[in-house]
Design an enzyme around this catalytic site. Sequence first.
Site, PDB file in Angstrom:
ATOM      1  N   HIS A 104       0.852  -1.197   0.000  1.00 39.61           N
ATOM      2  CA  HIS A 104       0.000   0.000   0.000  1.00 39.61           C
ATOM      3  C   HIS A 104       0.882   1.240   0.000  1.00 39.61           C
ATOM      4  O   HIS A 104       1.983   1.242   0.551  1.00 39.61           O
ATOM      5  CB  HIS A 104      -0.884   0.009   1.252  1.00 39.61           C
ATOM      6  CG  HIS A 104      -1.160   1.389   1.772  1.00 39.61           C
ATOM      7  ND1 HIS A 104      -0.346   2.009   2.719  1.00 39.61           N
ATOM      8  CD2 HIS A 104      -2.124   2.298   1.462  1.00 39.61           C
ATOM      9  CE1 HIS A 104      -0.808   3.220   2.963  1.00 39.61           C
ATOM     10  NE2 HIS A 104      -1.879   3.430   2.230  1.00 39.61           N
TER      11      HIS A 104
ATOM     12  N   ASN B  36       0.089   5.786  -0.145  1.00 40.75           N
ATOM     13  CA  ASN B  36      -0.707   6.941  -0.544  1.00 40.75           C
ATOM     14  C   ASN B  36       0.048   8.217  -0.201  1.00 40.75           C
ATOM     15  O   ASN B  36       0.815   8.265   0.767  1.00 40.75           O
ATOM     16  CB  ASN B  36      -2.108   6.920   0.082  1.00 40.75           C
ATOM     17  CG  ASN B  36      -2.127   7.425   1.510  1.00 40.75           C
ATOM     18  OD1 ASN B  36      -2.228   8.621   1.754  1.00 40.75           O
ATOM     19  ND2 ASN B  36      -2.012   6.512   2.466  1.00 40.75           N
TER      20      ASN B  36
ATOM     21  N   HIS C  61      13.175  -1.540   4.809  1.00 40.61           N
ATOM     22  CA  HIS C  61      13.349  -0.469   5.790  1.00 40.61           C
ATOM     23  C   HIS C  61      14.668   0.271   5.587  1.00 40.61           C
ATOM     24  O   HIS C  61      14.740   1.482   5.868  1.00 40.61           O
ATOM     25  CB  HIS C  61      13.222  -1.022   7.208  1.00 40.61           C
ATOM     26  CG  HIS C  61      11.796  -1.151   7.651  1.00 40.61           C
ATOM     27  ND1 HIS C  61      11.131  -0.148   8.309  1.00 40.61           N
ATOM     28  CD2 HIS C  61      10.898  -2.153   7.471  1.00 40.61           C
ATOM     29  CE1 HIS C  61       9.885  -0.525   8.548  1.00 40.61           C
ATOM     30  NE2 HIS C  61       9.715  -1.741   8.051  1.00 40.61           N
TER      31      HIS C  61
END
Length: 312
Positions: free
Chosen positions: A116, A118, A151
């Site tokens: 995901h 956004n 990460h």
Amino acid sequence: MNSTAPAPAATAPPRTMVENWMRHFQDWLCYRLALADGGGLHFAETPWEHAGGGGGRTRVLQNGAVLEKSGVAFSAVWGGLSEQAAQSLQLPDRRYFATGVSVVQHPRSPMVPISHMNVRYFEAGNGEAWFGGGLDLTPVYVDVAQARWFHEQLEAMCQRHDASYYARFKKWGDEYFYLPHRRETRGVGGLFFDRLTVGPDGSFEELFAFVQDVGELYGRTYQAIIAQTRDLPFTAREKHWQLVRRGRYAEFNLAIDRGTRFGLETGGRTESILMSLPPQAEWHYDLVPEPGSAEETSQQWLRQGVDWRHAD
């Protein structure tokens, strides 16, 4: 179509600059995802209009070679919020402008993580403006080396902008991408940031540059992860576990996700708002992974505060 992320024109008003970049970013990301899928399919586009003003275009690729459902939605809308929505956003003026791109990937293979991203920009009627966004990785089976690499990429990108960003936004991501009713994180986390306000938190140019880098990083890292995992073999048992984990993903998006609530409260297109839901998912009563299984091992990683950069 260009294979590099576009740079916005520097002469337009801020909201126009951001909206134009969001439009081009959607184009760029769809290009990269279709290329990574490799099935020769293209994104189907549904344009829509917002009652208050503006609208968007929702693009979905379904039944691809790798991506069972890939959604990349752009919107730029304006109007007046309800009094309740304005109060929840702590806005003295209900007028608003908002633009953003929201992305979710549901792969066929349980070896390829759900993902995901956004990015968004908001202007209130009183002139206050801010950026927000986030990205995270939701593997069905946690691959520690993959999570560590992901990460490391996030940290390196954040360091180019502000030395405090990775630690702050990683912690915020751990807190946000969390299912309290399950007492587990959605996946291996990522970054989450909200209301980075122009002025107090940096200049428009600085914050906009960071948001652009978040988008570019997502496209680059997820394309690499697809290439690394798309051909890994899997069993019927692993496919079943993917459907169970997709159910948890749906729970988060329906019960917790702020973007879902904002879209529904402001009269967005329902199909576009719920684009993030998986094509198939399963729920089983009181399902507990078998002791010592790969499923149990993965579940044990789904906790807040893991330092993935040093995990092994």
